[in-house]
Design a protein around this motif. Sequence first.
Motif, short mmCIF file in Angstrom:
data_model
loop_
_atom_site.label_atom_id
_atom_site.label_comp_id
_atom_site.label_asym_id
_atom_site.label_seq_id
_atom_site.Cartn_x
_atom_site.Cartn_y
_atom_site.Cartn_z
N ALA A 74 74.76 67.35 10.74
CA ALA A 74 75.23 66.39 9.97
C ALA A 74 73.93 66.25 10.57
CB ALA A 74 76.34 65.50 10.59
N ALA A 75 73.32 65.56 11.97
CA ALA A 75 71.96 65.31 12.53
C ALA A 75 70.57 65.48 11.41
CB ALA A 75 71.65 65.80 13.97
N LEU A 76 71.05 67.11 11.50
CA LEU A 76 69.37 67.73 10.70
C LEU A 76 69.95 67.48 9.20
CD1 LEU A 76 67.54 70.11 11.47
CD2 LEU A 76 69.36 71.94 10.63
N ASP A 77 70.67 67.70 8.87
CA ASP A 77 70.85 68.04 7.42
C ASP A 77 71.07 65.61 6.55
OD1 ASP A 77 71.98 69.92 7.01
OD2 ASP A 77 74.55 69.26 6.88
N ALA A 78 71.09 65.04 7.86
CA ALA A 78 70.42 63.68 7.17
C ALA A 78 69.32 62.99 7.58
CB ALA A 78 70.73 63.08 8.64
N LEU A 79 68.24 64.56 8.55
CA LEU A 79 66.70 64.61 8.74
C LEU A 79 65.77 64.85 7.19
CD1 LEU A 79 65.73 65.92 12.07
CD2 LEU A 79 65.32 63.28 11.31
N PRO A 80 64.36 63.89 7.32
CA PRO A 80 64.30 64.03 5.57
C PRO A 80 63.86 65.56 5.93
CG PRO A 80 63.25 62.87 6.89
CD PRO A 80 64.30 63.05 7.75
N ASP A 82 61.12 67.67 4.62
CA ASP A 82 59.87 67.75 4.62
C ASP A 82 59.63 67.81 6.76
OD1 ASP A 82 59.69 65.21 5.28
OD2 ASP A 82 58.00 64.73 4.53
N ARG A 83 60.84 67.31 7.49
CA ARG A 83 60.78 66.99 8.22
C ARG A 83 60.84 68.84 9.68
NH1 ARG A 83 60.99 62.57 11.87
NH2 ARG A 83 61.03 61.72 10.29
N ARG A 84 59.51 69.18 10.14
CA ARG A 84 59.13 70.54 9.89
C ARG A 84 59.71 70.38 12.52
NH1 ARG A 84 60.13 73.32 6.56
NH2 ARG A 84 58.16 72.19 3.39
N SER A 85 60.04 71.63 12.71
CA SER A 85 60.63 71.95 13.88
C SER A 85 60.69 70.60 14.79
CB SER A 85 59.19 72.50 14.62
OG SER A 85 59.32 74.01 13.98
N PRO A 86 62.33 70.27 13.95
CA PRO A 86 62.51 68.48 14.51
C PRO A 86 62.81 69.01 15.87
CG PRO A 86 63.90 69.08 13.06
CD PRO A 86 62.79 70.14 13.14
N ALA A 87 62.64 68.14 17.23
CA ALA A 87 63.14 67.90 18.56
C ALA A 87 63.94 66.93 18.35
CB ALA A 87 62.26 67.22 19.12
N MET A 100 75.62 75.32 20.99
CA MET A 100 75.28 76.62 20.89
C MET A 100 74.38 76.85 19.03
SD MET A 100 78.08 79.35 22.18
CE MET A 100 79.40 78.06 21.85
N GLU A 101 75.18 75.69 18.65
CA GLU A 101 75.00 75.36 16.88
C GLU A 101 73.40 74.85 16.42
OE1 GLU A 101 75.33 74.41 13.03
OE2 GLU A 101 76.96 75.22 14.59
N ALA A 102 73.03 74.30 17.77
CA ALA A 102 71.74 74.47 17.76
C ALA A 102 70.46 75.12 17.97
CB ALA A 102 71.07 73.30 18.89
N ALA A 103 70.97 76.16 19.01
CA ALA A 103 70.46 77.27 18.85
C ALA A 103 70.39 77.94 18.12
CB ALA A 103 70.65 77.86 20.63
N ALA A 104 71.73 77.99 17.52
CA ALA A 104 71.39 79.06 16.30
C ALA A 104 70.82 79.25 15.09
CB ALA A 104 73.38 79.21 15.64
N GLU A 105 70.14 77.68 14.81
CA GLU A 105 69.57 76.44 13.88
C GLU A 105 68.29 76.94 13.89
OE1 GLU A 105 67.99 76.04 11.09
OE2 GLU A 105 69.79 75.94 10.49
N LEU A 137 71.51 78.95 25.83
CA LEU A 137 70.64 79.00 27.50
C LEU A 137 69.49 79.35 27.51
CD1 LEU A 137 72.99 78.26 30.25
CD2 LEU A 137 71.81 76.34 29.28
N ALA A 138 69.44 80.76 26.84
CA ALA A 138 67.92 81.71 27.49
C ALA A 138 67.61 81.54 25.73
CB ALA A 138 68.34 83.28 26.98
N ASP A 139 66.89 80.79 25.18
CA ASP A 139 66.50 80.31 23.93
C ASP A 139 65.28 79.85 25.16
OD1 ASP A 139 65.68 79.02 22.12
OD2 ASP A 139 66.84 80.15 19.92
N PRO A 140 64.22 80.03 24.20
CA PRO A 140 63.08 79.41 25.09
C PRO A 140 62.91 77.64 24.13
CG PRO A 140 62.65 81.32 23.51
CD PRO A 140 63.29 81.27 23.42
N ARG A 141 63.54 78.11 23.39
CA ARG A 141 63.07 76.22 22.90
C ARG A 141 64.10 75.79 24.07
NH1 ARG A 141 65.45 76.06 16.96
NH2 ARG A 141 66.66 78.17 17.84
#
Length: 246
Positions: A74-80, A82-87, A100-105, A137-141
Motif C-alpha cells: 500500500a505504501a508503494l501504491d500510494a507513491l507518485p 514517476d518515483r524511481r527506486s524509492p527508498a 520479504m514483501e519489499a525485497a520481492a518488489e 536479508l541477502a538482497d543487496p538493497r
Amino acid sequence: MQPPQPPYAAQPAADDDRPVTVDRREGPYGEVVLRRRGGADRGRPDGAVFEIIANGCFLMDTSDGRSERLLVRAALDALPADRRSPALLIGGLGVGFSLMEAAAEPRWGRIAVVEREATVIDWHREGPLSAVSAGALADPRTAIVHADLVAWLRSGPETYDALCLDIDNGPDWTVTEDNDGLYSPAGLAACAARLTPGGVLAVWSARPSPAFEESLRNAGFTRVRTEEVAVARGVPDVVHLAVRGA
C-alpha cells in the motif's frame, strides 16, 4: 542478555498444537520469546509456525502475514507513479513478512529495517527465522539497523520515500510505554521530517484507530486513509496511510 541455548528447537510441538518455547532471552526492553507451534500441515516449509512474544504480549507469527505485506504494498501504491527506486524504511523486523514483501518488489531502491531487539535480529540471521527471511536479508538493497526506531527517526541522517512502521499492535496498543512517543505530535513530526515531499507513512495496527487518523491530519499529513484486512475472528487488522505534503 543470555545467549541462546542450541539447538534452538530441541523438541517438536505437541500433537495438540501447544506452543513449544524455542528461545527466551532478557534484553534491555524486557523478555522476548520465540515459540514454535504445529506440524507438517501448517503451511511453513518444515510445517512450523513461529510466534514472537514480548513481555508476555503476543506480537506476530508466521501463519499468515497478509496485513504485514499489505503495509509495504500500500505504501508503494500510494507513491507518485514517476518515483524511481524509492527508498523504504521498515520499522520492526518481526517475523520478516514486510521485509520479504519489499525485497520481492524490484521497484524499491534501498531498504532499511530498524529493529531494536538484537535477539530478533539473531533469530533471522542465524536462528530458526533464517529459513523465512534468508533471501530477503541477502538482497543487496537490504540493510538491518540495530536501533530504537523512535530515536532513529529523531536523529538518523537519511530520508526515505516511504516509512512502514510495525513495532506495536497499533497506536492504541503499544508494546512498551516508550513507544507512545512515536504516535505523539512530536513523533509524527519526526516521521514527516524523515520523509521526502510526497512520501508515504504506513502504520500497521491490530484494530482501526479514528483518533490516530485525526492525529495524522493534525500533524499536517494529507490523503489520510485506512485499509482493512479481514481476520478469522474479531475486528480487522488495518494499515493507516498518510502522505507528507510537498
